[in-house]
Design a protein around this motif. Structure first.
Motif, mmCIF file in Angstrom:
data_model
loop_
_atom_site.group_PDB
_atom_site.id
_atom_site.type_symbol
_atom_site.label_atom_id
_atom_site.label_comp_id
_atom_site.label_asym_id
_atom_site.label_seq_id
_atom_site.Cartn_x
_atom_site.Cartn_y
_atom_site.Cartn_z
ATOM 1 N N ALA A 30 12.274 -3.866 -0.979
ATOM 2 C CA ALA A 30 13.561 -3.253 -0.146
ATOM 3 C C ALA A 30 13.612 -1.942 -0.714
ATOM 4 O O ALA A 30 13.801 -0.886 0.051
ATOM 5 C CB ALA A 30 14.794 -4.032 -0.400
ATOM 6 N N PHE A 31 13.226 -1.552 -1.800
ATOM 7 C CA PHE A 31 13.206 -0.194 -2.621
ATOM 8 C C PHE A 31 12.181 0.634 -2.136
ATOM 9 O O PHE A 31 12.390 1.985 -1.854
ATOM 10 C CB PHE A 31 13.321 -0.355 -3.992
ATOM 11 N N LEU A 32 10.974 -0.047 -1.996
ATOM 12 C CA LEU A 32 9.872 0.979 -1.306
ATOM 13 C C LEU A 32 9.726 1.230 -0.093
ATOM 14 O O LEU A 32 9.225 2.307 0.214
ATOM 15 C CB LEU A 32 8.683 0.128 -1.831
ATOM 16 N N ARG A 33 10.632 0.463 0.887
ATOM 17 C CA ARG A 33 10.429 0.555 2.139
ATOM 18 C C ARG A 33 10.705 1.946 2.533
ATOM 19 O O ARG A 33 11.984 2.535 2.065
ATOM 20 C CB ARG A 33 11.270 -0.381 2.758
ATOM 21 N N ASP A 34 10.225 2.611 3.311
ATOM 22 C CA ASP A 34 10.602 3.998 3.635
ATOM 23 C C ASP A 34 11.665 4.011 4.992
ATOM 24 O O ASP A 34 11.770 3.144 5.648
ATOM 25 C CB ASP A 34 9.443 4.920 4.473
ATOM 26 N N PRO A 53 -0.707 -9.590 -3.828
ATOM 27 C CA PRO A 53 -0.988 -10.292 -2.358
ATOM 28 C C PRO A 53 -0.060 -9.696 -1.350
ATOM 29 O O PRO A 53 -0.273 -9.246 -0.349
ATOM 30 C CB PRO A 53 -1.075 -11.763 -2.446
ATOM 31 N N GLN A 54 1.316 -9.953 -1.593
ATOM 32 C CA GLN A 54 2.373 -9.700 -0.546
ATOM 33 C C GLN A 54 2.515 -8.006 -0.469
ATOM 34 O O GLN A 54 2.717 -7.446 0.568
ATOM 35 C CB GLN A 54 3.717 -10.278 -0.938
ATOM 36 N N LEU A 55 2.653 -7.329 -1.687
ATOM 37 C CA LEU A 55 2.411 -5.905 -1.584
ATOM 38 C C LEU A 55 1.319 -5.303 -1.011
ATOM 39 O O LEU A 55 1.549 -4.083 -0.176
ATOM 40 C CB LEU A 55 2.728 -5.417 -2.988
ATOM 41 N N ALA A 56 0.202 -5.918 -1.040
ATOM 42 C CA ALA A 56 -1.133 -5.430 -0.439
ATOM 43 C C ALA A 56 -0.939 -5.292 1.161
ATOM 44 O O ALA A 56 -1.835 -4.590 1.764
ATOM 45 C CB ALA A 56 -2.179 -6.212 -1.028
ATOM 46 N N LYS A 57 -0.037 -6.120 1.712
ATOM 47 C CA LYS A 57 0.094 -5.969 3.176
ATOM 48 C C LYS A 57 0.774 -4.665 3.488
ATOM 49 O O LYS A 57 0.516 -4.253 4.758
ATOM 50 C CB LYS A 57 0.897 -7.348 3.457
ATOM 51 N N ASP A 58 1.431 -4.020 2.728
ATOM 52 C CA ASP A 58 2.044 -3.097 3.234
ATOM 53 C C ASP A 58 1.749 -1.551 2.584
ATOM 54 O O ASP A 58 2.109 -0.468 2.810
ATOM 55 C CB ASP A 58 3.624 -2.948 2.925
ATOM 56 N N TYR A 59 0.849 -1.756 1.144
ATOM 57 C CA TYR A 59 0.355 -0.684 0.369
ATOM 58 C C TYR A 59 -0.868 -0.559 -0.028
ATOM 59 O O TYR A 59 -1.331 -1.783 -0.166
ATOM 60 C CB TYR A 59 1.416 -0.573 -0.799
ATOM 61 N N THR A 60 -1.378 0.435 -0.271
ATOM 62 C CA THR A 60 -2.921 0.558 -0.897
ATOM 63 C C THR A 60 -2.283 0.365 -2.394
ATOM 64 O O THR A 60 -1.796 1.515 -2.943
ATOM 65 C CB THR A 60 -3.309 1.820 -0.441
ATOM 66 N N LEU A 61 -2.840 -0.521 -2.859
ATOM 67 C CA LEU A 61 -2.358 -0.988 -4.446
ATOM 68 C C LEU A 61 -3.495 -0.320 -5.239
ATOM 69 O O LEU A 61 -4.621 -0.307 -5.135
ATOM 70 C CB LEU A 61 -2.392 -2.366 -4.650
ATOM 71 N N VAL A 62 -3.009 0.251 -6.343
ATOM 72 C CA VAL A 62 -3.948 0.811 -7.304
ATOM 73 C C VAL A 62 -3.397 0.194 -9.007
ATOM 74 O O VAL A 62 -2.264 0.436 -9.194
ATOM 75 C CB VAL A 62 -3.987 2.219 -7.773
ATOM 76 N N LEU A 63 -4.061 -0.767 -9.137
ATOM 77 C CA LEU A 63 -3.706 -1.399 -10.542
ATOM 78 C C LEU A 63 -4.637 -0.869 -11.799
ATOM 79 O O LEU A 63 -5.648 -1.119 -11.624
ATOM 80 C CB LEU A 63 -3.969 -2.975 -10.556
ATOM 81 N N MET A 64 -4.118 -0.524 -12.722
ATOM 82 C CA MET A 64 -4.960 0.006 -13.839
ATOM 83 C C MET A 64 -4.305 -0.505 -15.188
ATOM 84 O O MET A 64 -3.314 -0.761 -15.220
ATOM 85 C CB MET A 64 -4.836 1.772 -13.729
ATOM 86 N N ASP A 65 -5.460 -0.594 -16.194
ATOM 87 C CA ASP A 65 -5.342 -0.781 -17.192
ATOM 88 C C ASP A 65 -4.746 0.379 -18.080
ATOM 89 O O ASP A 65 -5.693 1.320 -18.287
ATOM 90 C CB ASP A 65 -6.366 -1.578 -18.002
ATOM 91 N N LEU A 66 -3.735 0.373 -18.525
ATOM 92 C CA LEU A 66 -3.325 1.522 -19.522
ATOM 93 C C LEU A 66 -4.369 1.810 -20.667
ATOM 94 O O LEU A 66 -4.854 0.860 -20.930
ATOM 95 C CB LEU A 66 -1.712 1.452 -20.356
ATOM 96 N N ARG A 67 -4.587 3.222 -20.881
ATOM 97 C CA ARG A 67 -5.461 3.339 -21.864
ATOM 98 C C ARG A 67 -5.069 2.567 -23.050
ATOM 99 O O ARG A 67 -3.924 2.292 -23.509
ATOM 100 C CB ARG A 67 -5.446 4.796 -22.279
ATOM 101 N N GLY A 68 -6.058 1.959 -23.835
ATOM 102 C CA GLY A 68 -5.971 1.193 -25.118
ATOM 103 C C GLY A 68 -5.638 -0.433 -24.581
ATOM 104 O O GLY A 68 -5.739 -1.184 -25.750
ATOM 105 N N TYR A 69 -5.462 -0.599 -23.440
ATOM 106 C CA TYR A 69 -5.132 -2.001 -23.096
ATOM 107 C C TYR A 69 -6.330 -2.527 -22.080
ATOM 108 O O TYR A 69 -6.921 -1.788 -21.603
ATOM 109 C CB TYR A 69 -3.708 -2.014 -22.447
#
Length: 323
Positions: A319-323, A86-102
């Motif tokens: 902090a890391f992802l911030r441009d 929820p917090q990350l989605a305020k600043d980023y377009t999130l793509v959450l994927m289930d890895l193949r097999g999972y």
């Protein structure tokens, strides 16, 4: 007195009956929800099934801003990000994927050399998913196996990955070349899963089914839904078999060529986890993997950083992802 053979036969019979009851109990306690759990965990997000060159990937996407791909670990699924998404989605377009097999992604056959579960194949899934969603360059955060997929993605597709964060892992080639008794005892499944099918799969199904029967929260039941799926368990074992074979060959070739990760790399690990007990310089190991590496231990976290210490994990990622 019964002979040893009689004892073994009786034990097998009892174990088989117990397993049958345990699996039935686990499935009875993890019936499908009225709606997929991700719908309630990620309200307003889109769900889709995206076909890649090697699998069909279950994807949930939402938020706004620069694209950020989130990759879960084993034996989990994309629900693992529900506390920080929820917090990350305020600043980023999130793509959450289930890895193949999972999770709810497809579970292709691993092949004789387990290549379908190499981190190279799994990383390509992520690149193709992002391309189909219109994201040419993106950030990647991966936990556990997802971190290994992210690492391979940054090596194979440096033009795609802007920044990479890996959570509570060490490079596979380093671990397999620095095997100690402590590592074997702490991560015995790394070696157990390497045995030929079906023995590791059968043992794991028993263990996961027993745990699933005790699940109380909806998150635990969602994890149990996947963990009691024999196809997922086999795929997970194939993932580990690939890590100890074809993945090591890919790493050896990169090391021989002097290839390293060129994008900024953040590594976070659990201060209460296994790695700081086994290795004196976790960050130093990662600095050999890339050109721009930073990281630290999280004091209150256990292996699943994003679930055991979501607030501190979020601070570090933001902090890391911030441009």
């Amino acid at each position: 007195m019964n002979s040893r053979r009689d004892f073994v036969e009786q034990t097998v019979t009892v174990s088989a009956a117990s397993l049958s009851g345990t699996i039935a109990s686990a499935h009875a306690g993890s019936q499908p929800h009225p709606q997929p759990l991700w719908q309630r965990l990620y309200p307003g997000y889109r769900n889709m099934r995206i076909k890649t060159s090697g699998a069909e990937i279950n994807v949930v996407t939402g938020g706004s801003g620069p694209p950020l791909l989130l990759l879960h670990g084993a034996p989990d699924s994309l629900v693992t990000w529900h506390l920080i998404a929820p917090q990350l989605a305020k600043d980023y377009t999130l793509v959450l994927m289930d890895l193949r097999g999972y999770g709810d992604s497809s579970k292709p056959d691993g092949g004789a050399d387990h290549a379908a579960y190499s981190k190279r194949a799994m990383a390509l899934d992520g690149v193709e998913v992002m391309a189909q969603l219109g994201h040419d360059r993106f950030h990647v955060v991966g936990h556990d196996r997802g971190g290994r997929v992210g690492r391979r993605m940054a090596l194979d597709h440096p033009d795609k990955v802007r920044k990479l964060a890996v959570l509570d892992i060490m490079p596979e080639h380093y671990l397999y070349s620095h095997v100690t008794l402590g590592f074997v005892q702490g991560y015995y499944h790394w070696f157990s899963f390497l045995r030929p099918a079906p023995i590791p799969e059968e043992e794991t199904l028993v263990r996961y089914s027993q745990a699933a029967a005790k699940a109380t929260s909806e998150i635990e039941r969602e994890y149990a839904r996947h963990r009691t799926n024999p196809e997922m368990i086999h795929a997970m074992c194939e993932d580990y078999r690939a890590s100890a074979s074809i993945d090591l060959a890919f790493d050896a070739a990169d090391i021989a060529a002097g290839k390293t990760i060129t994008c900024p790399l953040l590594t976070l690990w659990a201060a209460k986890g296994l790695y700081p007990r086994l290795f004196d310089d976790v960050l130093g190991v990662w600095k050999a993997e890339g050109r721009h590496v930073s990281g630290r231990a999280l004091a209150n976290a256990t292996h699943n950083l994003q679930e055991s210490d979501p607030s501190e994990t979020l601070v570090e990622l933001q902090a890391f992802l911030r441009d």
